[in-house]
Write an enzyme that holds these catalytic residues in place. Sequence first.
Site, PDB file in Angstrom:
ATOM      1  N   TYR A 165       6.882   3.496  -3.155  1.00 13.94           N
ATOM      2  CA  TYR A 165       7.502   3.965  -1.916  1.00 13.94           C
ATOM      3  C   TYR A 165       8.984   3.647  -1.914  1.00 13.94           C
ATOM      4  O   TYR A 165       9.480   2.851  -2.708  1.00 13.94           O
ATOM      5  CB  TYR A 165       6.809   3.335  -0.705  1.00 13.94           C
ATOM      6  CG  TYR A 165       7.183   1.892  -0.445  1.00 13.94           C
ATOM      7  CD1 TYR A 165       8.112   1.565   0.545  1.00 13.94           C
ATOM      8  CD2 TYR A 165       6.619   0.853  -1.176  1.00 13.94           C
ATOM      9  CE1 TYR A 165       8.455   0.243   0.790  1.00 13.94           C
ATOM     10  CE2 TYR A 165       6.956  -0.457  -0.946  1.00 13.94           C
ATOM     11  CZ  TYR A 165       7.871  -0.759   0.043  1.00 13.94           C
ATOM     12  OH  TYR A 165       8.224  -2.076   0.267  1.00 13.94           O
ATOM     13  N   ARG A 215      16.056   4.167  -8.031  1.00 13.45           N
ATOM     14  CA  ARG A 215      15.010   3.139  -8.015  1.00 13.45           C
ATOM     15  C   ARG A 215      13.624   3.769  -7.910  1.00 13.45           C
ATOM     16  O   ARG A 215      12.670   3.314  -8.557  1.00 13.45           O
ATOM     17  CB  ARG A 215      15.230   2.161  -6.852  1.00 13.45           C
ATOM     18  CG  ARG A 215      14.235   1.011  -6.836  1.00 13.45           C
ATOM     19  CD  ARG A 215      14.576  -0.033  -5.801  1.00 13.45           C
ATOM     20  NE  ARG A 215      14.506   0.492  -4.449  1.00 13.45           N
ATOM     21  CZ  ARG A 215      14.778  -0.221  -3.348  1.00 13.45           C
ATOM     22  NH1 ARG A 215      15.173  -1.476  -3.475  1.00 13.45           N
ATOM     23  NH2 ARG A 215      14.700   0.319  -2.160  1.00 13.45           N
ATOM     24  N   ARG A 230     -13.134   7.897  -7.878  1.00 14.01           N
ATOM     25  CA  ARG A 230     -12.744   6.498  -8.040  1.00 14.01           C
ATOM     26  C   ARG A 230     -13.125   5.950  -9.408  1.00 14.01           C
ATOM     27  O   ARG A 230     -14.291   5.900  -9.780  1.00 14.01           O
ATOM     28  CB  ARG A 230     -13.379   5.644  -6.935  1.00 14.01           C
ATOM     29  CG  ARG A 230     -12.799   4.233  -6.870  1.00 14.01           C
ATOM     30  CD  ARG A 230     -13.412   3.422  -5.744  1.00 14.01           C
ATOM     31  NE  ARG A 230     -12.678   2.179  -5.553  1.00 14.01           N
ATOM     32  CZ  ARG A 230     -12.848   1.077  -6.301  1.00 14.01           C
ATOM     33  NH1 ARG A 230     -13.733   1.090  -7.284  1.00 14.01           N
ATOM     34  NH2 ARG A 230     -12.140  -0.013  -6.054  1.00 14.01           N
ATOM     35  N   LEU A 283      12.539  -7.666  -6.372  1.00 15.53           N
ATOM     36  CA  LEU A 283      12.836  -6.256  -6.172  1.00 15.53           C
ATOM     37  C   LEU A 283      14.345  -6.026  -6.293  1.00 15.53           C
ATOM     38  O   LEU A 283      15.122  -6.746  -5.668  1.00 15.53           O
ATOM     39  CB  LEU A 283      12.363  -5.806  -4.790  1.00 15.53           C
ATOM     40  CG  LEU A 283      12.647  -4.332  -4.447  1.00 15.53           C
ATOM     41  CD1 LEU A 283      11.723  -3.420  -5.239  1.00 15.53           C
ATOM     42  CD2 LEU A 283      12.509  -4.090  -2.958  1.00 15.53           C
ATOM     43  N   GLU A 321      12.174 -14.319  -2.689  1.00 12.02           N
ATOM     44  CA  GLU A 321      12.823 -13.401  -1.738  1.00 12.02           C
ATOM     45  C   GLU A 321      12.024 -13.382  -0.455  1.00 12.02           C
ATOM     46  O   GLU A 321      11.019 -14.080  -0.318  1.00 12.02           O
ATOM     47  CB  GLU A 321      12.934 -11.994  -2.335  1.00 12.02           C
ATOM     48  CG  GLU A 321      11.643 -11.400  -2.827  1.00 12.02           C
ATOM     49  CD  GLU A 321      11.859 -10.122  -3.631  1.00 12.02           C
ATOM     50  OE1 GLU A 321      12.940  -9.517  -3.518  1.00 12.02           O
ATOM     51  OE2 GLU A 321      10.930  -9.735  -4.365  1.00 12.02           O
ATOM     52  N   LYS A 374       8.613  -0.999  -6.857  1.00 14.73           N
ATOM     53  CA  LYS A 374       8.444  -0.912  -5.399  1.00 14.73           C
ATOM     54  C   LYS A 374       7.085  -0.273  -5.099  1.00 14.73           C
ATOM     55  O   LYS A 374       6.981   0.872  -4.651  1.00 14.73           O
ATOM     56  CB  LYS A 374       9.596  -0.141  -4.755  1.00 14.73           C
ATOM     57  CG  LYS A 374       9.761  -0.444  -3.262  1.00 14.73           C
ATOM     58  CD  LYS A 374      11.091   0.064  -2.760  1.00 14.73           C
ATOM     59  CE  LYS A 374      11.255  -0.133  -1.249  1.00 14.73           C
ATOM     60  NZ  LYS A 374      11.303  -1.538  -0.857  1.00 14.73           N
ATOM     61  N   HIS A 414     -11.013   2.930 -12.200  1.00 11.73           N
ATOM     62  CA  HIS A 414      -9.809   2.133 -12.327  1.00 11.73           C
ATOM     63  C   HIS A 414      -8.786   2.749 -13.279  1.00 11.73           C
ATOM     64  O   HIS A 414      -7.586   2.701 -13.008  1.00 11.73           O
ATOM     65  CB  HIS A 414     -10.152   0.716 -12.797  1.00 11.73           C
ATOM     66  CG  HIS A 414     -10.751  -0.137 -11.730  1.00 11.73           C
ATOM     67  ND1 HIS A 414     -12.013   0.066 -11.230  1.00 11.73           N
ATOM     68  CD2 HIS A 414     -10.242  -1.195 -11.043  1.00 11.73           C
ATOM     69  CE1 HIS A 414     -12.277  -0.831 -10.293  1.00 11.73           C
ATOM     70  NE2 HIS A 414     -11.214  -1.619 -10.160  1.00 11.73           N
TER      71      HIS A 414
END
Length: 304
Positions: free
Chosen positions: A33, A52, A100, A207, A182, A149, A102
């Site tokens: 995101y 990014r 589904r 990040l 952070e 991210k 993995h």
Amino acid sequence: MPHLAYVNGHYAPHQMASLSIEDRATQFSDGVYEVCLYLNGHGVDFTAHMDRLDRSLAALSIPAPMGRRALALVMDRLLIRNRLRTASLYLQISRGVAPRDHAFPKPAPAPSLIMTAKRFDCDALKRQQAKGIAVISTPDLRWKRCDIKSVSLLGNVLAKQAARQKGAGEGWMVDADGLITEGASSSAFIIDQAGCLRIRTLAADILPSITRRAVLDIAAQQKITIDHRAFSLDEAKSAKEAFIASTTAGVTPVISLDDQMIGHGQPGPITKAIISRHWDHMQAFFDQPARAPSASRMAQRPAR
């Protein structure tokens, strides 16, 4: 006032917008995101955010759902349709929908793209910056690739909730060596007793914040000594000043840590100078001509 979201090529009211139950973001946190700030219709540090995003997608081998120019147009249209010019925009891209399992699905599904936007209150941010916030320390429970991210944010959620329960504005996460990594949703800075701006070196556990980069650029311009070195909880508590930085928090002073006053318990002079220069950076976007909705842009079909 419209309140529309974007989901995979369609704009829809929030209450009607949805993803498949088998989207890999919901089942595996298999997605990334970005949060972008728009001022007067202009994306702040937009290219850096998109760079990014590209790095995060590449790290997870998720293809971009569309080119950057098309993505920027969709983001622009979402703001227009919501009649927003100064807003924060949340963008999420997942690997897509598949039964589904993995491992990465084969054949690879089309990635899913969703966006939402909400009004950003600059005056509220300035009031927060004038007062400063309290911060608490909390164990860093996140995964080992925080440089991506990812939408896998449970560790951040727990840190933020711990802060809220104690009436604090942010949680500073502490690693196994007792060093601060952070914040739950921000970068952590201190001004140490030598007057140096201290910030942990970028690595897989940090990040690469866009606002962090802006702060370091400002500090360099102001001839502030920068020390890329992690600091401990005790060093943070004995600092002259401290602050957090993020897209939506800007540069916000930290006035206490674990109920212990930082410096004089109020925003310090170096922090205030950085805040002022950061607002100068933001003002440049306000000063550009406003991007008003136009009939032709509204009539165009959304990019697929």
